[in-house]
Structure formats: C-alpha cells, structure tokens
Design an enzyme around this catalytic site. Sequence first.
Site, PDB file in Angstrom:
ATOM      1  N   ASP A  63       0.838  -1.204   0.000  1.00  0.00           N
ATOM      2  CA  ASP A  63       0.000   0.000   0.000  1.00  0.00           C
ATOM      3  C   ASP A  63       0.876   1.259   0.000  1.00  0.00           C
ATOM      4  O   ASP A  63       0.379   2.375  -0.114  1.00  0.00           O
ATOM      5  CB  ASP A  63      -1.016   0.006   1.154  1.00  0.00           C
ATOM      6  CG  ASP A  63      -0.353  -0.003   2.516  1.00  0.00           C
ATOM      7  OD1 ASP A  63       0.874  -0.159   2.591  1.00  0.00           O
ATOM      8  OD2 ASP A  63      -1.080   0.147   3.525  1.00  0.00           O
ATOM      9  N   SER A  64       2.202   1.070   0.076  1.00  0.00           N
ATOM     10  CA  SER A  64       3.121   2.195  -0.126  1.00  0.00           C
ATOM     11  C   SER A  64       2.902   2.827  -1.501  1.00  0.00           C
ATOM     12  O   SER A  64       3.357   3.938  -1.753  1.00  0.00           O
ATOM     13  CB  SER A  64       4.575   1.730   0.023  1.00  0.00           C
ATOM     14  OG  SER A  64       4.805   0.581  -0.764  1.00  0.00           O
ATOM     15  N   ASP A 102      -1.044  -6.199  -0.265  1.00  0.00           N
ATOM     16  CA  ASP A 102      -1.342  -5.511   0.990  1.00  0.00           C
ATOM     17  C   ASP A 102      -2.830  -5.225   1.066  1.00  0.00           C
ATOM     18  O   ASP A 102      -3.402  -4.697   0.108  1.00  0.00           O
ATOM     19  CB  ASP A 102      -0.622  -4.144   0.984  1.00  0.00           C
ATOM     20  CG  ASP A 102       0.433  -4.050   2.055  1.00  0.00           C
ATOM     21  OD1 ASP A 102       0.451  -4.890   2.983  1.00  0.00           O
ATOM     22  OD2 ASP A 102       1.251  -3.120   1.958  1.00  0.00           O
ATOM     23  N   LYS A 132      -1.258  -9.363   3.002  1.00  0.00           N
ATOM     24  CA  LYS A 132      -0.503  -8.884   4.173  1.00  0.00           C
ATOM     25  C   LYS A 132      -1.402  -7.947   4.964  1.00  0.00           C
ATOM     26  O   LYS A 132      -2.069  -7.092   4.383  1.00  0.00           O
ATOM     27  CB  LYS A 132       0.774  -8.156   3.744  1.00  0.00           C
ATOM     28  CG  LYS A 132       1.563  -7.603   4.943  1.00  0.00           C
ATOM     29  CD  LYS A 132       2.961  -7.214   4.568  1.00  0.00           C
ATOM     30  CE  LYS A 132       3.095  -5.851   3.916  1.00  0.00           C
ATOM     31  NZ  LYS A 132       2.574  -4.710   4.718  1.00  0.00           N
ATOM     32  N   GLU A 134      -1.493  -5.530   8.695  1.00  0.00           N
ATOM     33  CA  GLU A 134      -0.649  -4.910   9.723  1.00  0.00           C
ATOM     34  C   GLU A 134      -1.243  -5.157  11.116  1.00  0.00           C
ATOM     35  O   GLU A 134      -2.469  -5.162  11.293  1.00  0.00           O
ATOM     36  CB  GLU A 134      -0.534  -3.405   9.469  1.00  0.00           C
ATOM     37  CG  GLU A 134       0.162  -3.080   8.162  1.00  0.00           C
ATOM     38  CD  GLU A 134       0.408  -1.585   7.965  1.00  0.00           C
ATOM     39  OE1 GLU A 134       0.092  -0.790   8.864  1.00  0.00           O
ATOM     40  OE2 GLU A 134       0.924  -1.221   6.887  1.00  0.00           O
ATOM     41  N   GLU A 199       9.097  -4.248  10.598  1.00  0.00           N
ATOM     42  CA  GLU A 199       9.516  -2.947  10.057  1.00  0.00           C
ATOM     43  C   GLU A 199       9.906  -2.005  11.197  1.00  0.00           C
ATOM     44  O   GLU A 199       9.187  -1.894  12.213  1.00  0.00           O
ATOM     45  CB  GLU A 199       8.368  -2.324   9.250  1.00  0.00           C
ATOM     46  CG  GLU A 199       8.725  -0.929   8.710  1.00  0.00           C
ATOM     47  CD  GLU A 199       7.771  -0.397   7.654  1.00  0.00           C
ATOM     48  OE1 GLU A 199       6.817  -1.098   7.281  1.00  0.00           O
ATOM     49  OE2 GLU A 199       8.011   0.741   7.189  1.00  0.00           O
TER      50      GLU A 199
HETATM   51  O1  KIV Z   1       3.546  -1.170   1.629  1.00  0.00           O
HETATM   52  C1  KIV Z   1       4.722  -1.514   1.701  1.00  0.00           C
HETATM   53  O2  KIV Z   1       5.555  -1.182   0.864  1.00  0.00           O
HETATM   54  C2  KIV Z   1       5.128  -2.341   2.827  1.00  0.00           C
HETATM   55  C3  KIV Z   1       6.583  -2.666   2.947  1.00  0.00           C
HETATM   56  C4  KIV Z   1       7.292  -1.479   3.439  1.00  0.00           C
HETATM   57  C5  KIV Z   1       6.818  -3.853   3.789  1.00  0.00           C
HETATM   58  O3  KIV Z   1       4.320  -2.710   3.620  1.00  0.00           O
END
Ligand code: KIV
Length: 310
Positions: A63-64, A102, A132, A134, A199
């Site tokens: 989600d970055s 994510d 993924k 969090e 992280e």
């Molecule tokens: O969204 C992302 O890029 C991440 C990584 C930093 C692990 O969650």
Amino acid sequence: MSLTGSSAAAPLEPRNGFLPKVTMPALGEMKRQGKSISALTAYDYATARLVDEAGIDLVLVGDSLAMVVLGHENTLSVTVDEMLHHARAVRRAVRRALVVADMPFGSYHGSIGEALANAIRFIKEAGAEAVKIEGPRVELVRALVEAEIPVVGHLGLTPQSVHRMGGYRVQARTADAAMQLQADAVALASAGAGAIVLEGVPREAAAAITAALSIPTIGIGAGPDCDGQILVFHDLVNLTFAPPARFVRRYGDASALFRSAVEHYREDVERRAFPSDAESYHLPESARRNPQAGKNHEDPRAAQEKMKRA
Ligand code: KIV
C-alpha cells in the site's frame, strides 16, 4: 493504441523456467535451509516483470503505492479497488515470485466477515497468492488461514498506524516493548501466518523474534538478522524525491536516468532531430511512383527548406 511491441498478454508460462515457483511453504523451507529471502514491492507490469526476472522471491503489491505511485502523504487513503487494479497488473507480470497483496487501511479493521470478503477479492480478482495485514490481529489471521488465504503479518512500525504512533517512528525500543513485539509475532505464527514483516524495529529485537519463530521474518529497517529483506522498489532505485531513510540502500539512480532520457528527447524534438527518416514509415516504391501519392509525400525537410526560402 501504440504500435510498440508488448507481450503483456502473454500466456502464463514460466519465464524463469529453471527456477521453481515460490510458494508460501517454500518460504518456510528457505528459512529451514538458511537461505535468505529477497523481497521487493512492485506496483505495475513493467517493474513487476523486472523484479520477477531478476529472481526476487517475493513481490509485494504494497500500500506504499499510495505514496510512491499516487503521491499521497501517507498510505491511509488508498482503496481496495485501487490496490486491486495494481495487483492485477503485477500478477500479469510475475511468473516465479510469490505475489502478496497488501490489504489497505479500513479493509480489515471492521468485522472479520468484511475483512474476509475483501481478502477474497485479492485472491479471486487479482490472483494474489497471499495477503498482508498490519498489526497483531490474531483472530483475523486465524480466520483468513481457515479460509485458505495465506497471510503475511506485519509488526513494528506499521504505517497504517501513523496517527496512533504520532509519525513514522522506530518501535519496540524498550525491553518491555520488545518482549510484547515478540509475543505478538509468536501469536501470529500460532494463528497460521506464513511469514512476518518486521519494520522499523531494533536489530536485537528482530534477531530474537527471528530465532523464536519457525516461520520466516522479512525485515525492513530491522537489521540483517531477519530471514529475508524487503525494500520499496522506488527507494531502491531513487524514485522517491526525498532523502532516504537510514535503512534504504540505493542500488541505482532511475531518477537521473529517466530525467536525462526525457530531457534528451525534448531537446531532439525541439531541434527536429527526432524522428529520423529511418524511424519513419514509408509508402511502398510502387505508391511513391504514383504522381498523386508523390505530391502528398514530398520530403518534409525539403518542404521546410522551401518554406524558409520563400
Ligand atoms: O507497503 C509496503 O511497501 C510495505 C513494505 C514497506 C513492507 O508494507
């Protein structure tokens, strides 16, 4: 529609034929064999294809992308539909790596039923092989795994908690906090998580967690003792327009490369050095001998000269 060659619609046959497909169980096997897991984010067909062909084991549609691709201030505003759009593009590119998507903020923070429905969309509609999430959401991880959805956990500095954390700060900096982090990691592993991203945590805490778990840890800003490492693609190649965090190593300068290519292109267009005759299509000889066609296809440079002289 461009005439540029594209194999985006190529069938799903192996490109890295000599390397077996990476699966979630395979990541566990890599940990047992002491092989370090390489992971990177990717958000579109071209970068995902480069990452996969370079032999990276895990591709995360992170989600970055809200920040590095869409220009948002943090990751909170990206939606499930936007994430799905990018995950599909990545899926079309990747043959070997494990594709993890994510789940964005808000898509798993309500009921377990709602979270399950959203996770299923990533598997069904985008072809992700794991999701993924969090935080220490142990019951949710159990429910996802029971629904046959492999899960990667994410602990420590969890960017979706930016407001609660009061910024992007290294987490677990006291002995108590490090012990709590380890307890959370053990609980996620017991609930069936296949791997955990750590992280922004002290190296010592990450090393202790890695030693305590039978599933792999994948670190980002968590030191070298994790079972694998992940970075954001745009950080790796300097496409972020900001000074890098301490844990980022730049392996290339795409910013400089792209900037120079684009500037050269603009200069060439401005001085009419692009395209050349060889980069142009031509009428066949027979049509050129046709006086009518000939009229329409006067050499443009000659025409320009004529206009200048007039
Ligand atoms: O969204 C992302 O890029 C991440 C990584 C930093 C692990 O969650």
